[in-house]
Write a protein that holds these residues in place. Sequence first.
Motif, PDB file in Angstrom:
ATOM      1  N   ALA A  75     -18.596 -12.870 -46.189  1.00  0.00           N
ATOM      2  CA  ALA A  75     -19.246 -13.855 -47.046  1.00  0.00           C
ATOM      3  C   ALA A  75     -19.575 -13.173 -48.358  1.00  0.00           C
ATOM      4  N   PHE A  76     -19.300 -13.826 -49.461  1.00  0.00           N
ATOM      5  CA  PHE A  76     -19.546 -13.177 -50.740  1.00  0.00           C
ATOM      6  C   PHE A  76     -19.901 -14.208 -51.796  1.00  0.00           C
ATOM      7  N   ALA A  77     -20.461 -13.720 -52.875  1.00  0.00           N
ATOM      8  CA  ALA A  77     -20.797 -14.573 -54.014  1.00  0.00           C
ATOM      9  C   ALA A  77     -20.130 -13.988 -55.244  1.00  0.00           C
ATOM     10  N   SER A  78     -19.378 -14.805 -55.989  1.00  0.00           N
ATOM     11  CA  SER A  78     -18.750 -14.307 -57.204  1.00  0.00           C
ATOM     12  C   SER A  78     -18.699 -15.394 -58.259  1.00  0.00           C
ATOM     13  N   SER A  79     -17.875 -16.412 -58.039  1.00  0.00           N
ATOM     14  CA  SER A  79     -17.693 -17.436 -59.057  1.00  0.00           C
ATOM     15  C   SER A  79     -18.820 -18.463 -59.102  1.00  0.00           C
ATOM     16  N   HIS A  80     -19.666 -18.494 -58.080  1.00  0.00           N
ATOM     17  CA  HIS A  80     -20.780 -19.441 -58.045  1.00  0.00           C
ATOM     18  C   HIS A  80     -22.083 -18.667 -57.866  1.00  0.00           C
ATOM     19  N   PRO A  81     -22.753 -18.309 -58.941  1.00  0.00           N
ATOM     20  CA  PRO A  81     -23.995 -17.514 -58.853  1.00  0.00           C
ATOM     21  C   PRO A  81     -25.033 -18.177 -57.962  1.00  0.00           C
ATOM     22  N   GLY A  82     -25.681 -17.358 -57.151  1.00  0.00           N
ATOM     23  CA  GLY A  82     -26.721 -17.861 -56.265  1.00  0.00           C
ATOM     24  C   GLY A  82     -26.199 -18.517 -55.008  1.00  0.00           C
ATOM     25  N   MET A  83     -24.872 -18.507 -54.825  1.00  0.00           N
ATOM     26  CA  MET A  83     -24.274 -19.118 -53.646  1.00  0.00           C
ATOM     27  C   MET A  83     -23.491 -18.078 -52.856  1.00  0.00           C
ATOM     28  N   ILE A  84     -23.299 -18.365 -51.593  1.00  0.00           N
ATOM     29  CA  ILE A  84     -22.536 -17.507 -50.688  1.00  0.00           C
ATOM     30  C   ILE A  84     -21.365 -18.311 -50.144  1.00  0.00           C
ATOM     31  N   GLN A  85     -20.184 -17.708 -50.091  1.00  0.00           N
ATOM     32  CA  GLN A  85     -19.035 -18.385 -49.494  1.00  0.00           C
ATOM     33  C   GLN A  85     -19.024 -18.146 -47.987  1.00  0.00           C
ATOM     34  N   VAL A  86     -19.063 -19.238 -47.246  1.00  0.00           N
ATOM     35  CA  VAL A  86     -19.010 -19.162 -45.783  1.00  0.00           C
ATOM     36  C   VAL A  86     -17.555 -19.343 -45.364  1.00  0.00           C
ATOM     37  N   PRO A  87     -17.033 -18.443 -44.536  1.00  0.00           N
ATOM     38  CA  PRO A  87     -15.620 -18.535 -44.162  1.00  0.00           C
ATOM     39  C   PRO A  87     -15.319 -19.734 -43.273  1.00  0.00           C
ATOM     40  N   ALA A  88     -14.081 -20.157 -43.283  1.00  0.00           N
ATOM     41  CA  ALA A  88     -13.642 -21.194 -42.352  1.00  0.00           C
ATOM     42  C   ALA A  88     -13.781 -20.666 -40.923  1.00  0.00           C
ATOM     43  N   GLY A  89     -13.995 -21.551 -39.981  1.00  0.00           N
ATOM     44  CA  GLY A  89     -14.112 -21.094 -38.598  1.00  0.00           C
ATOM     45  C   GLY A  89     -14.430 -22.214 -37.638  1.00  0.00           C
ATOM     46  N   GLU A  90     -14.440 -21.868 -36.379  1.00  0.00           N
ATOM     47  CA  GLU A  90     -14.747 -22.803 -35.298  1.00  0.00           C
ATOM     48  C   GLU A  90     -15.950 -22.277 -34.554  1.00  0.00           C
ATOM     49  N   PHE A  91     -16.859 -23.171 -34.167  1.00  0.00           N
ATOM     50  CA  PHE A  91     -18.058 -22.704 -33.480  1.00  0.00           C
ATOM     51  C   PHE A  91     -18.549 -23.745 -32.489  1.00  0.00           C
ATOM     52  N   GLU A  92     -19.465 -23.314 -31.639  1.00  0.00           N
ATOM     53  CA  GLU A  92     -20.095 -24.207 -30.672  1.00  0.00           C
ATOM     54  C   GLU A  92     -21.394 -24.712 -31.271  1.00  0.00           C
ATOM     55  N   MET A  93     -21.426 -25.982 -31.562  1.00  0.00           N
ATOM     56  CA  MET A  93     -22.559 -26.589 -32.252  1.00  0.00           C
ATOM     57  C   MET A  93     -23.518 -27.227 -31.268  1.00  0.00           C
ATOM     58  N   GLY A  94     -24.816 -27.119 -31.575  1.00  0.00           N
ATOM     59  CA  GLY A  94     -25.816 -27.763 -30.743  1.00  0.00           C
ATOM     60  C   GLY A  94     -26.574 -26.796 -29.869  1.00  0.00           C
ATOM     61  N   CYS A  95     -27.426 -27.345 -29.012  1.00  0.00           N
ATOM     62  CA  CYS A  95     -28.316 -26.561 -28.163  1.00  0.00           C
ATOM     63  C   CYS A  95     -27.922 -26.654 -26.698  1.00  0.00           C
ATOM     64  N   GLY A  96     -28.179 -25.570 -26.000  1.00  0.00           N
ATOM     65  CA  GLY A  96     -28.018 -25.556 -24.557  1.00  0.00           C
ATOM     66  C   GLY A  96     -29.385 -25.642 -23.896  1.00  0.00           C
ATOM     67  N   GLU A  97     -29.584 -24.843 -22.886  1.00  0.00           N
ATOM     68  CA  GLU A  97     -30.840 -24.872 -22.140  1.00  0.00           C
ATOM     69  C   GLU A  97     -32.020 -24.351 -22.942  1.00  0.00           C
ATOM     70  N   GLU A  98     -31.744 -23.674 -24.073  1.00  0.00           N
ATOM     71  CA  GLU A  98     -32.844 -23.142 -24.876  1.00  0.00           C
ATOM     72  C   GLU A  98     -33.609 -24.235 -25.619  1.00  0.00           C
ATOM     73  N   CYS A  99     -33.036 -25.448 -25.670  1.00  0.00           N
ATOM     74  CA  CYS A  99     -33.643 -26.548 -26.420  1.00  0.00           C
ATOM     75  C   CYS A  99     -34.271 -27.585 -25.489  1.00  0.00           C
ATOM     76  N   PRO A 100     -35.506 -28.001 -25.761  1.00  0.00           N
ATOM     77  CA  PRO A 100     -36.106 -29.065 -24.961  1.00  0.00           C
ATOM     78  C   PRO A 100     -35.707 -30.456 -25.448  1.00  0.00           C
ATOM     79  N   MET A 101     -35.063 -30.549 -26.617  1.00  0.00           N
ATOM     80  CA  MET A 101     -34.745 -31.856 -27.194  1.00  0.00           C
ATOM     81  C   MET A 101     -33.330 -32.297 -26.848  1.00  0.00           C
ATOM     82  N   ASP A 102     -33.195 -33.525 -26.353  1.00  0.00           N
ATOM     83  CA  ASP A 102     -31.904 -34.032 -25.886  1.00  0.00           C
ATOM     84  C   ASP A 102     -30.945 -34.402 -27.016  1.00  0.00           C
ATOM     85  N   ASP A 103     -31.477 -34.736 -28.211  1.00  0.00           N
ATOM     86  CA  ASP A 103     -30.584 -35.187 -29.276  1.00  0.00           C
ATOM     87  C   ASP A 103     -29.741 -34.058 -29.875  1.00  0.00           C
ATOM     88  N   ALA A 104     -30.018 -32.809 -29.477  1.00  0.00           N
ATOM     89  CA  ALA A 104     -29.231 -31.672 -29.943  1.00  0.00           C
ATOM     90  C   ALA A 104     -28.222 -31.223 -28.892  1.00  0.00           C
TER      91      ALA A 104
END
Length: 321
Positions: free
Chosen positions: A16-45
């Motif tokens: 992740a780096f910042a160059s052409s956009h000051p104050g911003m960070i470039q987040v790389p493309a990728g795939e991830f597991e979104m949301g909460c598992g057993e660590e969350c008490p809330m069902d909407d996540a």
Amino acid sequence: MRLFLVSSILFVSLPAFASSHPGMIQVPAGEFEMGCGEECPMDDAKPVHKVRLKSFWIDQTPVTNSAFAKFVAATKYKTTAEKTPLAKDYPGVPKEKLRAGSAVFTPQNVGLTNPYAWWTFVDGASWRHIEGPKSKDSSVALPNYPVVHVAYEDALAYCKWAQKDLPTEAQFEFAARGGMARKKFSWGDELKPGGKWMANIWQGKFPKKNAKEDGFETLSPVDAFPKNGYGLHDMGGNVWQWTKDWYRPDTYAKRATAKVTLDPAGPADSIDPSEPGSQKRVQRGGSFLCSDQYCVRYLVGSRGKGTPDSTSSNLGFRCVR
């Protein structure tokens, strides 16, 4: 470029780096597991589901009072909290209650069943005067603190001026995880690694007294706590942050039927069974009021919500590009 496998999810690791956009960070493309598992008490996540995103840029910190002041100076913009609500927009509300102002957190020795008990509507409270008209001008006194008391449309107006946008809920969580998979927090699995507080959250008896073990009673400077793996501050705690997505409690359940969801933009409409008829946008990150006694939404996979016109002393935003 380096490829690695974590929890059966393939990530593309780019710095992740910042160059052409000051104050911003470039987040790389990728795939991830979104949301909460057993660590969350809330069902909407729940449930955890796979999401793939293109690379994007994101502000390194929430938008500050200093940055927002430049926007206001350039555009003469008035925020929602600074304007008297129109009767046509709030049918049935007595005229005397239609006043300019915003919700300010007020410590109270009360139980946790009524969250309105620790909020006070303060006439004249706004991004510039956080506690009310008698408080100092935040653009001068607190330039490096997150701007608060901003409604959804206020955040959008700033983003448009800055030639940016609000993040989607998926972009926010992916950035918050900082390249880590299935962790509780944006910094890992330990709340206090090495005994050190990693975010501005509540310690002590909520909502009566904040013990300030992390050094702050309410808001903190946007860079007061360590960066996450992508170099981002305040992805958990300090202030809630607006996202573009409409809120629905069934969003994740619907997505989980797909093998992977590509760049989700959120649902087309909103529903909140706890307040039927009230449309809401997703908020992320939690705030200085989050506590394991009441609100644990500093958990990186958890979600918040609010009507687009809502403003408060713990609600801000950051932008993407």
